[in-house]
Each structure stands twice: as C-alpha cells, then as structure tokens.
Design an enzyme around this catalytic site. Structure first.
Site, PDB file in Angstrom:
ATOM      1  N   TYR A 272       0.792  -1.234   0.000  1.00 58.07           N
ATOM      2  CA  TYR A 272       0.000   0.000   0.000  1.00 58.07           C
ATOM      3  C   TYR A 272       0.825   1.286   0.000  1.00 58.07           C
ATOM      4  CZ  TYR A 272      -3.638  -3.340   1.115  1.00 58.07           C
ATOM      5  OH  TYR A 272      -4.475  -4.412   1.073  1.00 58.07           O
TER       6      TYR A 272
ATOM      7  N   HIS B  40      -8.897  -0.398  -6.119  1.00 57.25           N
ATOM      8  CA  HIS B  40      -7.947  -1.071  -5.222  1.00 57.25           C
ATOM      9  C   HIS B  40      -6.562  -0.545  -5.560  1.00 57.25           C
ATOM     10  CE1 HIS B  40     -11.109  -3.836  -4.116  1.00 57.25           C
ATOM     11  NE2 HIS B  40     -11.379  -3.925  -5.399  1.00 57.25           N
TER      12      HIS B  40
END
Length: 139
Positions: free
Chosen positions: A22, A98
């Site tokens: 991330y 995402h």
C-alpha cells in the site's frame, strides 16, 4: 464535478501497514494529493471501518448531488452484500478501486461481490488508482 471518495475497512492504516503493498503515504496525504489533482472539482473524502456507515454514505450520495463515487471498500469488497445492495440502490455511478493488483494476491481477493453493480473497476496503480477512477467520470 462533485466526487465522493469512500475508503473502507483498514484503509485508515494506509502508510503504516503492509508498506510493500500500500505504500508509505498515509490516507490523509493521498487524499490531499487527489484534492490537489481535482482542484477545480468538489471532492469529499470519507473513511469508515464500519460496513453500515459505508452503506449510509452511499445512500446519501444522490441527495448530496454527487456525480460519481470512487469506492475502495477494502476487505468488504469480497463479502459485503450490504454494500453491494447500497450501490445497486443509488443512481450515482460507482467505480470500485484497489491500490494493489488484487488478482496477483491471495485467492480470496480475486472475487469481488461489488464489481457487478459498479461502473468499472481499477486496480494495481497504487494511489493513482483513485485518480484514474475519478477521471473516468469526465470521459
């Protein structure tokens, strides 16, 4: 254009957890970069770890005049029929987002229960996934 960015469960931990997946920037920093990119538009940012709160925010989107919703539901993507039904119930288009390429990760992440009721899906471009999704409303 008026855009609503919704982030779901655990995305408040962005920049602190799984940095290889991330990244190292916090969600607040990412949101500020998105707002700067869309400086001529109205952007609202919302994050919750609670499924029902996300449903409520989606349900408010038409009344609040949003042109589009960019939704990163996190793990809710894979099993939340409640969020799916909230998306299906509104007349505001939603793009599922995402940051990681969910198809190159664990098997359970390959299936989304939200995709069928979304305008589209963008994944794998890190924080830029949000920008790409929001740009799709301008096409």
């Amino acid at each position: 254009m008026k855009l609503l960015f919704i982030n779901g469960v655990n995305l408040n931990m962005t920049g602190m957890r799984e940095k290889g997946v991330y990244g190292t920037e916090t969600l607040d920093v990412i949101n500020a970069e998105i707002a700067a990119h869309f400086k001529n538009d109205t952007c609202k940012f919302y994050q919750s770890n609670f499924e029902g709160d996300i449903c409520t925010e989606l349900q408010k989107a038409p009344k609040d005049g949003f042109d589009g919703v960019i939704l990163n539901a996190g793990a809710f993507t894979h099993y939340s029929y409640a969020i799916r039904d909230a998306i299906a119930a509104i007349n505001v288009p939603v793009v599922e987002v995402h940051m990681s390429n969910v198809h190159s990760r664990e098997e359970f992440r390959h299936k989304s229960v939200l995709s069928e009721v979304c305008k589209g899906v963008i994944c794998g471009f890190g924080k830029n996934s949000y920008i790409l999704a929001a740009e799709s409303f301008k096409l």
